[in-house]
Design an enzyme around this catalytic site. Structure first.
Site, mmCIF file in Angstrom:
data_model
loop_
_atom_site.group_PDB
_atom_site.id
_atom_site.type_symbol
_atom_site.label_atom_id
_atom_site.label_comp_id
_atom_site.label_asym_id
_atom_site.label_seq_id
_atom_site.Cartn_x
_atom_site.Cartn_y
_atom_site.Cartn_z
ATOM 1 C CB CYS B 96 -0.973 -0.043 1.184
ATOM 2 S SG CYS B 96 -2.285 1.179 1.050
ATOM 3 C CG HIS B 245 -3.414 -3.482 3.347
ATOM 4 N ND1 HIS B 245 -2.388 -2.878 4.032
ATOM 5 C CD2 HIS B 245 -4.124 -2.472 2.784
ATOM 6 C CE1 HIS B 245 -2.470 -1.566 3.901
ATOM 7 N NE2 HIS B 245 -3.522 -1.286 3.140
ATOM 8 C CD GLU B 247 -0.778 -5.495 5.869
ATOM 9 O OE1 GLU B 247 -0.563 -5.981 4.732
ATOM 10 O OE2 GLU B 247 -1.096 -4.294 6.030
#
Lengths: 1021, 281
Positions: B96, B245, B247
């Protein structure tokens, strides 16, 4: 030398700045099809060579892939000309001097890293309008381009050659003469100097200084005004109140203490060993136990008045401010999620119907959402739960509630200021922003507020606060300070005053780092500049703390010392400017004694409106389109609700991620399966009927939402936020006391402790009508209940979207004749009927049983029944899951009286599965013409819809046997919502609407239609 | 080899550092989070790490443009260290804001190429910040990070994620070098198995596609990115930058529809971190 750098999107890219103006000018009815061009830019002041400006521009300021650039001196021809080259009129918009301009600040620092020194940077926006007259341009400038409170508009060219850098301050000690002033003169001073103190308070101050034999200095008077303000001291609610209602009279010495606090104390005592509250109503946020190592904290604040004047800045700093509460609780909690709840007037209100001084509600809504978005997202805190309510009485006085939840190690929940500790300020520098915020927020808004109190409006800089957060948590874990609090309303005055309350403090105001020159000592002391925290630091801790802060470029400055003198001593360059006894400051305020009267409103009997003989599907769609119920997806998606990686139940759920979740679930610790469940409840409509029931309903709704996703009802802590009108009016205060009494009763009945709260009074807007008469709009009394629940294993959570055809749908809880305040009533402009009440013992049992069923895995989906009632809830579950429903009103558990036997069935009745049926197997209420309407649209509390797979029905029914519940329908895959009515009503309906054997189909509507009706109203461009 | 050491580099306003570190740890790495000041003091300490990750957030408020000031720091003070790191076949990940930083710092270009980047990440087509889950097709190409992946579902959360090239040829170059490794796709294409037989990809492989081709409609392509590009690798495959994302999908409960899934899948994003860590085993 001053340079201007203008940046515009390349032709292939959309010009978003210009597009926004075009859209808003059309929406506000000012001008359609505007031709407008726009650029953003920078003003850079300093001794810079053209080569240096070129270097900065090309390497830093513009992106050649998508932008074009113009560089020059302000007002040079090529900078004045429209990029299109056409004849046009130019408008500049700049932040007023002293208003926070985060981009300018970052740019200034970034340029400095190139070893180029500049004196000042400002950002600007430019707009070129073609083919419209000056009057229209000025209207657009005022309504769309800029906000007077914080921005300056220039037409045609820039009228200055250099940027104002502030001027030097010449010290002068000022005193204010109070001695001998008449009561009128005292009150005039209170208003004029924006102290907003009452007469008795002014008299007390006058007397105090007469005793001391001197005049107060300006800073002393301001300090007292800040400390005694409603915002900081809650003098009304924590004051003496003489209350009278239909049951009799009651005298409170401290109303909050004797109602809401008392409830918590009683609950804690009853829980004994199992008490899980840690700190309530003491610190900046309430604290409860979470797991073996951690506690969790929660606080919700309001920022209504600033948001009325500058929606973006008001909401921005509202969220920024409440994040500092958990950060300033104990030795500092790590923020893990945000909540936000707003109240506005209808965004489609006609622009020309607005009173002077009122911003258009759509602009307020968009500004507020953007303000919360930009602060929360930048801080990296997910905004996970909220609500938006609409009522025309929020027109001049919108409500903006922001909340923050944090997690804190169990050994960090206590703080203690030691004598000799240094007073250390960290974070943002101090400017003139936000002066008089605390006193202003305690005053009534008028059409002139914008001009008088412009200084109280601020813009935040989230990154500064994020930097503070980053170092503060490291410093906490390294034990580098003994106490911390946030700098909020009242600035240093409140923060230092509170921390030093029991001890005493000496402050050196000239040490405070300033944004610009020219602030006098009082301004420094009461400025509410954002992003500052105050720490109590021992000499030994200080050098390490200083190093840590400087390693991350965070300002940390010693501004004084806590001393064991019992006095607050204020110095500027070794000169004493103020000296007050802490005891006078904190306990010297004369008690506010108020009268409160409550007169129950008469309940008008409810009857089916004639106009309701429209098709039920039309009514349902209208309800889904009503603003309170309609989808808030446009808002929700602008918030990062997943940052920090703990998201479990998101605010939008379902097969295409767009159904309305009842509550949010997050895991604050990524290495644990334990979750926090965040929900809220609020019903401003109900207060007009009975504030007691409004408060009880809000509590029920907050807990209900929490339980619906899997929250454990025995581990829910709640917060109160009262937003009321002018409580100097006994009737207004009466409604507040009545709501507080409900809070006390319900909290005890549910065993759900209040752990923190806040009030915002004087939410009224006064303006002059065209005929010159004064008009006051008071907001509806609005109590927000925020709930923080817990769930042992997040895998047990459920969502509200239907999961599979063939599953059964149960209604849990009783539908009653409670149309008062319902959305159905609003649709038909009715003010009759009983407002929904709460039967706390049945509600409590329902929550416990349902939680057990969810935990056991018997429930595939669960949705609370609230705004709009059963039909709306069924529709939401259906379109969220992309699956149809067939439901039968005849099966719904209810307590609606029948014409034959006027007796209402009590909630304690144990024949729930078949109650209300006559001997023939037909529901007796079918004889009532309005029965179907009541069953579909009544908003009775403590009800849920549960989807249960066929192999779980037995288990579910067993789990729910002690509470009213019934199988009312099934999940089907035909993509329609079908509601089958009661057998009695078919005569009016055409034949093909009959369902076997003899019940009419009241609603048979494709889900796409329902969803479209629900999604359309608040979907903005 | 021991656990690879991962440096998560944060700047003021970075805010996904903790969960990104957690994801690397979960994948078997040893993650450390540093403030950029610490690396600026001793750029050579990059030698101690095998993986560098620039996490998501709003570095320096995204003031001026998203990731720009952080990227400027890279170019001013860390360029040599970073290109040396990359040339040692060590791995770099930008998520990002991290992708915005790496792209604007020129890390997808060859070391000797000092021209300003000819692609960028800019304002979403609708001008709004948006959080939503997207479907991605993966064409791993040389990317170490994406080996073994065909598709992914991950959340985006950004305001400036629209991938734009100055000239169509730049997009063409990225495709021809197999750098356009992550692209937004539609659930329909996934359900109908069109990922493999996508006519666009065929045309690409045959060198027959005109650029820029029309992006997928919103919300499949959530921001209007040209070429539907959601993530890039550098020509060597060691650097990966992506707007979504990973994660935020390392646990089954991260998925927005996990309550609809009978079998709890593993978080798909974790595979990316595994790939990074495994490269050093």
């Amino acid at each position: 030398m001053l340079w201007e750098i203008d940046i515009q999107p390349r032709e292939s890219e959309p010009n978003l700045l210009a597009q926004r103006v075009i859209t808003e000018a059309t929406e506000l009815g000012i001008q359609e099809n505007l031709t407008v061009d726009a650029t953003r830019g920078y003003l850079i002041q300093g001794e810079l060579t053209p080569e240096e400006i070129q270097l900065i521009t090309e390497t830093l300021l513009y992106d050649s892939v998508v932008e074009t650039v113009q560089v020059g001196k302000p007002n040079e021809d090529h900078l004045l000309k429209s990029p299109s080259g056409n004849e046009s009129q130019l408008v500049y918009v700049l932040a007023k001097p002293g208003v926070m301009d985060p981009v300018a600040q970052s740019t200034h620092e970034a340029i400095a890293r190139h070893s180029i020194s500049v004196d000042e940077v400002r950002t600007l926006r430019k707009y070129w309008f073609e083919g419209i007259d000056q009057a229209t341009i000025e209207k657009i400038a005022q309504k769309i381009l800029a906000n007077d409170a914080i921005e300056q508009v220039y037409y045609g060219s820039l009228p200055f050659q250099q940027l104002d850098l502030g001027k030097d301050y010449q010290f002068e000690k000022l005193t204010v003469s109070l001695s001998g002033l008449s009561d009128e003169a005292l009150m005039e001073m209170s208003l004029k100097q924006q102290l907003y103190l009452q007469l008795a308070e002014m008299q007390t101050i006058q007397k105090k200084f007469d005793e001391l034999g001197r005049d107060p200095t300006d800073i002393e008077l301001e300090t007292i005004a800040q400390t005694w303000s409603e915002h900081c001291s809650h003098k009304t609610l924590a004051g003496r109140i003489h209350y009278q209602d239909e049951k009799g009279e009651r005298q409170f010495e401290n109303m909050l203490k004797e109602t809401i606090f008392a409830a918590t104390q009683q609950i804690r005592k009853a829980k004994g060993e199992k008490d899980w509250c840690v700190s309530v109503f003491e610190d900046n946020a309430g604290i409860v136990r979470f797991d073996e190592e951690n506690d969790v904290v929660f606080k919700v604040e309001t920022h209504n008045h600033p948001s009325a004047i500058e929606p973006y800045g008001g909401a921005n700093t509202g969220l920024g401010g409440v994040i500092r509460d958990p950060l300033g609780t104990g030795l500092g909690a790590k923020p893990v999620c945000n909540t936000d709840v707003f109240c506005f007037a209808d965004p489609s209100t006609a622009a020309d119907s607005l009173p002077t001084g009122v911003l258009h509600p759509k602009r307020v809504l968009q500004g507020v959402v953007a303000g919360v978005r930009d602060y929360g997202n930048r801080m990296g805190i997910p905004t996970v739960n909220g609500a938006v309510y609409f009522d025309k009485r929020f027109l001049g006085n919108p409500l903006v509630y922001c909340g923050n939840v944090g997690i804190i190690p169990r050994d960090k929940t206590k703080k203690k200021v030691h004598p000799g500790d240094l007073i250390v300020a960290i974070g943002g520098k101090t400017g003139r922003d936000g002066i008089h915020g605390a006193t202003f927020s305690s005053a009534e808004l008028t059409e002139e507020s914008e001009t008088i109190s412009g200084g109280a409006v601020q813009i935040g800089n989230a990154i500064t606060e994020k930097m503070v957060l980053d170092v503060l948590l490291q410093a906490r874990d390294q034990n580098l300070y003994n106490a911390v609090t946030d700098c909020g309303a009242g600035g240093f005055s409140s923060a230092v005053g509170e921390m030093g309350e029991k001890l005493g403090a000496e402050v050196w105001l000239d040490k405070v780092p300033l944004k610009y020159e020219g602030l006098n000592y009082t301004e420094i002391w009461i400025s509410e500049a954002q992003e500052r925290m105050v720490l109590s630091v021992s000499e030994e801790q200080w050098s390490k703390l200083k190093d840590l802060c400087s390693s991350e470029n965070v300002d940390a400055t010693v501004i004084g010392k806590f001393v064991d003198t019992g006095k607050l001593t204020l110095n500027y360059e070794d000169k004493l400017v103020g000296e007050l006894e802490m005891s006078f400051l904190h306990d010297g305020r004369p008690p506010v004694i108020r009268d409160a009267v409550y007169q129950p409103a008469e309940i008008k009997p409810w009857s089916l409106p004639q106009t309701s003989h429209v098709e039920y599907s039309t009514i349902l769609k209208a309800l889904l389109s009503s603003l309170n119920i309609a989808s808030k997806e446009w808002i929700i998606r602008q918030y990062d609700h997943e940052v920090q990686g703990g998201s479990v139940i998101k605010p939008l759920v379902g097969v295409v991620d767009d159904g309305p979740s009842d509550a949010a679930v997050v895991r604050p610790r990524l290495d644990s399966r334990k979750g926090l469940v965040i929900s809220c409840g609020m019903n401003p409509n109900y207060g007009d009927y009975d504030p007691f029931d409004m408060a009880a309903s809000a509590i029920d709704e907050a807990i209900r939402n929490n339980v619906a996703v899997g929250g454990d009802p025995e581990k829910i802590a709640i917060l109160d936020n009262f937003c009321w009108g002018n409580t100097e009016k006994p009737e207004t205060l009466g409604t507040l006391v009545r709501a507080a009494l409900a809070c006390q009763q319900m909290a005890i009945a549910f065993q759900t402790p209040f752990i923190s709260g806040k009030d915002s009074l004087n939410n009224e807007f006064r303006y002059k009508k065209e005929d010159g008469t004064d008009e006051t709009i008071a907001i509806p009394s609005t109590l927000l209940i925020s709930a923080m629940g817990q769930v042992e294993d997040v895998a047990d959570c459920v969502t509200m979207d239907l999961k599979a055809p063939g599953n059964f749908i149960y209604q849990v809880g009783l539908t009653k004749e409670e149309m008062g305040g319902s959305h159905f009533n609003q649709l038909f402009n009715l003010d009759a009927g009983q407002v929904p009440q709460v039967d706390p013992s049945l509600a409590k049992r329902t929550f416990m049983m349902l939680h057990r069923a969810i935990k056991a895995g018997s429930v595939a989906s669960c949705h609370d029944l609230s705004e709009g009632g059963l039909a709306v809830a069924l529709a939401e579950m259906a379109f969220a899951g992309g699956l149809g429903v067939r439901a039968f009103l005849a099966q719904c558990p209810h307590a609606i009286s029948t014409p034959e036997e006027e007796t209402q069935l009590s909630g304690e009745n144990d024949k729930y599965n078949d109650q209300g049926y006559d001997g023939e197997g037909l529901p007796a209420i079918a004889n009532r013409e309005d029965a179907a309407c009541l069953l579909m649209f009544s908003e009775s509390n403590s009800r849920f819809l549960c989807e249960v797979p066929p192999d779980q029905t037995e288990a579910f029914e067993k789990q729910m046997e002690e509470v009213p519940h019934a199988l009312i329908g099934e999940v089907v895959d035909h993509g329609m919502l079908e509601i089958v009515g009661l057998p009695h009503l078919y005569s009016a309906l055409p034949e093909d609407h009959w369902e076997e054997p003899m019940s009419p189909v009241l609603i048979r509507t494709p889900l796409e239609e329902l969803k479209a009706a629900w999604q359309k109203p608040l979907k903005f461009n | 080899m021991a656990q690879p050491r991962v440096l998560i580099l944060r700047a003021p306003g970075s805010n996904c550092d903790q969960e990104t570190a957690f994801a690397f740890e979960k994948a078997g790495g040893a993650a450390t989070v540093w403030h950029i000041n610490r690396l600026l003091e001793s750029p050579q300490s990059l030698d101690d790490f095998q993986i560098l990750c620039v996490p998501g957030g709003f570095s320096y408020g995204d003031d001026i443009a998203a990731g720009k000031i952080f990227a400027d720091q890279f170019q001013l003070r860390l360029k040599d260290a970073l290109f040396k790191f990359r040339s040692q076949q060590k791995l770099i990940l930008g998520v990002c804001n991290g992708f915005q930083v790496l792209l604007k710092a020129g890390l997808f270009q060859d070391a000797q190429d000092s021209t300003p980047p000819d692609t960028t990440l800019t304002w979403n087509e609708n001008g709004l910040y948006e959080d939503r889950w997207v479907h991605l097709r993966v064409d791993p190409g040389p990317s170490v990070w994406l080996q073994g992946l065909e598709r992914l579902e991950l959340p985006i959360a950004h305001a400036e994620g629209k991938f734009v090239a100055k000239e169509p040829s730049a997009i063409h170059r990225l495709f021809s070098r197999s750098q356009a490794v992550l692209r937004y796709t539609s659930p329909h294409k996934i359900q109908t198995g069109k990922l493999k037989s996508d006519p666009e990809v065929q045309a690409l492989n045959e060198g027959n596609l005109d650029f820029p081709f029309t992006p997928l409609p919103y919300p499949s392509n959530p921001n209007g990115s040209q070429g539907d590009i959601a993530g890039l690798c550098d020509p060597s495959g060691t650097v990966l930058g992506l707007m979504p994302h990973p994660e935020r999908y390392i646990d089954f409960t991260h998925h927005p529809r996990w309550t609809r899934m009978p079998n709890h899948r593993k978080g798909e994003g974790l595979k990316i971190f595994h790939n990074g860590v495994e490269a050093f085993h």
